[in-house]
Scaffold this motif. Sequence first.
Motif, PDB file in Angstrom:
ATOM      1  N   GLY A 183       5.318  86.826  41.695  1.00 51.25           N
ATOM      2  CA  GLY A 183       6.645  86.485  42.173  1.00 51.25           C
ATOM      3  C   GLY A 183       7.092  85.111  41.707  1.00 51.25           C
ATOM      4  O   GLY A 183       6.424  84.456  40.897  1.00 51.25           O
ATOM      5  N   HIS A 184       8.251  84.697  42.216  1.00 52.39           N
ATOM      6  CA  HIS A 184       8.851  83.433  41.795  1.00 52.39           C
ATOM      7  C   HIS A 184       8.599  82.343  42.846  1.00 52.39           C
ATOM      8  O   HIS A 184       8.943  82.511  44.017  1.00 52.39           O
ATOM      9  CB  HIS A 184      10.355  83.611  41.584  1.00 52.39           C
ATOM     10  CG  HIS A 184      10.684  84.492  40.420  1.00 52.39           C
ATOM     11  ND1 HIS A 184      10.775  85.866  40.539  1.00 52.39           N
ATOM     12  CD2 HIS A 184      10.926  84.204  39.115  1.00 52.39           C
ATOM     13  CE1 HIS A 184      11.071  86.398  39.359  1.00 52.39           C
ATOM     14  NE2 HIS A 184      11.158  85.405  38.468  1.00 52.39           N
ATOM     15  N   PHE A 185       7.998  81.246  42.391  1.00 48.15           N
ATOM     16  CA  PHE A 185       7.740  80.090  43.249  1.00 48.15           C
ATOM     17  C   PHE A 185       8.677  78.949  42.820  1.00 48.15           C
ATOM     18  O   PHE A 185       8.819  78.683  41.626  1.00 48.15           O
ATOM     19  CB  PHE A 185       6.284  79.636  43.127  1.00 48.15           C
ATOM     20  CG  PHE A 185       5.290  80.645  43.632  1.00 48.15           C
ATOM     21  CD1 PHE A 185       4.829  80.583  44.937  1.00 48.15           C
ATOM     22  CD2 PHE A 185       4.833  81.670  42.805  1.00 48.15           C
ATOM     23  CE1 PHE A 185       3.908  81.525  45.410  1.00 48.15           C
ATOM     24  CE2 PHE A 185       3.916  82.604  43.273  1.00 48.15           C
ATOM     25  CZ  PHE A 185       3.458  82.539  44.575  1.00 48.15           C
ATOM     26  N   THR A 186       9.292  78.309  43.793  1.00 45.97           N
ATOM     27  CA  THR A 186      10.225  77.208  43.498  1.00 45.97           C
ATOM     28  C   THR A 186       9.831  75.965  44.281  1.00 45.97           C
ATOM     29  O   THR A 186       9.524  76.043  45.480  1.00 45.97           O
ATOM     30  CB  THR A 186      11.667  77.596  43.870  1.00 45.97           C
ATOM     31  OG1 THR A 186      12.014  78.805  43.205  1.00 45.97           O
ATOM     32  CG2 THR A 186      12.645  76.502  43.470  1.00 45.97           C
ATOM     33  N   CYS A 187       9.848  74.835  43.601  1.00 49.60           N
ATOM     34  CA  CYS A 187       9.638  73.542  44.265  1.00 49.60           C
ATOM     35  C   CYS A 187      10.954  72.773  44.199  1.00 49.60           C
ATOM     36  O   CYS A 187      11.525  72.587  43.123  1.00 49.60           O
ATOM     37  CB  CYS A 187       8.527  72.752  43.577  1.00 49.60           C
ATOM     38  SG  CYS A 187       8.378  71.055  44.199  1.00 49.60           S
ATOM     39  N   ILE A 188      11.438  72.332  45.360  1.00 49.41           N
ATOM     40  CA  ILE A 188      12.653  71.514  45.430  1.00 49.41           C
ATOM     41  C   ILE A 188      12.264  70.110  45.878  1.00 49.41           C
ATOM     42  O   ILE A 188      11.579  69.942  46.893  1.00 49.41           O
ATOM     43  CB  ILE A 188      13.680  72.121  46.403  1.00 49.41           C
ATOM     44  CG1 ILE A 188      14.147  73.489  45.888  1.00 49.41           C
ATOM     45  CG2 ILE A 188      14.876  71.185  46.582  1.00 49.41           C
ATOM     46  CD1 ILE A 188      15.129  74.193  46.813  1.00 49.41           C
ATOM     47  N   VAL A 189      12.678  69.120  45.103  1.00 54.54           N
ATOM     48  CA  VAL A 189      12.412  67.716  45.433  1.00 54.54           C
ATOM     49  C   VAL A 189      13.742  67.060  45.767  1.00 54.54           C
ATOM     50  O   VAL A 189      14.697  67.138  44.983  1.00 54.54           O
ATOM     51  CB  VAL A 189      11.726  66.973  44.274  1.00 54.54           C
ATOM     52  CG1 VAL A 189      11.340  65.567  44.712  1.00 54.54           C
ATOM     53  CG2 VAL A 189      10.487  67.736  43.809  1.00 54.54           C
ATOM     54  N   SER A 190      13.821  66.421  46.931  1.00 53.62           N
ATOM     55  CA  SER A 190      15.086  65.837  47.376  1.00 53.62           C
ATOM     56  C   SER A 190      14.895  64.421  47.891  1.00 53.62           C
ATOM     57  O   SER A 190      13.804  64.005  48.272  1.00 53.62           O
ATOM     58  CB  SER A 190      15.699  66.703  48.481  1.00 53.62           C
ATOM     59  OG  SER A 190      14.823  66.769  49.600  1.00 53.62           O
ATOM     60  N   ASN A 191      15.996  63.657  47.870  1.00 51.53           N
ATOM     61  CA  ASN A 191      16.064  62.360  48.549  1.00 51.53           C
ATOM     62  C   ASN A 191      17.521  62.114  48.923  1.00 51.53           C
ATOM     63  O   ASN A 191      18.343  63.038  48.888  1.00 51.53           O
ATOM     64  CB  ASN A 191      15.444  61.231  47.710  1.00 51.53           C
ATOM     65  CG  ASN A 191      16.224  60.929  46.435  1.00 51.53           C
ATOM     66  OD1 ASN A 191      17.329  61.425  46.218  1.00 51.53           O
ATOM     67  ND2 ASN A 191      15.648  60.098  45.586  1.00 51.53           N
ATOM     68  N   LYS A 192      17.869  60.889  49.260  1.00 54.72           N
ATOM     69  CA  LYS A 192      19.226  60.594  49.749  1.00 54.72           C
ATOM     70  C   LYS A 192      20.312  60.852  48.712  1.00 54.72           C
ATOM     71  O   LYS A 192      21.485  61.000  49.064  1.00 54.72           O
ATOM     72  CB  LYS A 192      19.307  59.137  50.211  1.00 54.72           C
ATOM     73  CG  LYS A 192      18.511  58.828  51.461  1.00 54.72           C
ATOM     74  CD  LYS A 192      18.634  57.358  51.811  1.00 54.72           C
ATOM     75  CE  LYS A 192      17.812  57.020  53.048  1.00 54.72           C
ATOM     76  NZ  LYS A 192      17.878  55.575  53.367  1.00 54.72           N
ATOM     77  N   LEU A 193      19.954  60.900  47.444  1.00 55.60           N
ATOM     78  CA  LEU A 193      20.950  61.054  46.385  1.00 55.60           C
ATOM     79  C   LEU A 193      21.089  62.495  45.890  1.00 55.60           C
ATOM     80  O   LEU A 193      21.884  62.759  44.999  1.00 55.60           O
ATOM     81  CB  LEU A 193      20.611  60.132  45.205  1.00 55.60           C
ATOM     82  CG  LEU A 193      20.773  58.635  45.465  1.00 55.60           C
ATOM     83  CD1 LEU A 193      20.391  57.835  44.239  1.00 55.60           C
ATOM     84  CD2 LEU A 193      22.193  58.308  45.883  1.00 55.60           C
TER      85      LEU A 193
END
Length: 205
Positions: A183-193
């Motif tokens: 299957g499809h694995f996704t990593c999301i990286v976030s911060n204030k911007l």
Amino acid sequence: MPYRLQCMSVHILSEEPVLVIPGSSLVLKAQIEHGPLEEVSMVTWEREPETGIAPMRETLATCPGGSLKCDSTRPNVHVNMGQHKTTLQINGYTRVDRGVYAVTVMDHKGVKTTAHCIVREYEAVHHVSISINVSHSLLVCGEAWGTDPHFSWFHERVAITDSVGGVSKDGKTLAVTMTPMCGHFTCIVSNKLGYSSAAYAAGKH
């Protein structure tokens, strides 16, 4: 009469480094302590690059003692003075404003004491990638240089559950326990911007 030690001091009330989002305001507050017999004759705010062979020091503002009015060298620089404090504010912060800030207090005898503070730009998330350790069924999420990144994992657009695997405490590593791994694995990286993501498609068996 015994020699009295110099007891005027100044310190900046911020955890280092101070991280500022471009376009917002940088605010640094400093506390000034001095004895009853000492007077502040001048307060100076300066900035210089954090690195460099011969860093150029820029004077941002000077405040004569006994006066609440300060002379700033730029229209977007404002300094306030109080009895035991001084505040520097730079509006419309840009990349050129990063560096080492110094506030120097001079007493009526010409003795100076200085406090320093490192100021850096709050960086957006850049270049998210996923690497895989096949032998251990590990997916590792990497990010180049964003400030204070937060990592989130998804499988087929759904947050990771125990039936799929477990995420490390720092959020960077996903240990896949489902078999077969597909299957499809996704990593999301976030911060204030904002955020950025990377995906990995595991082969179907």
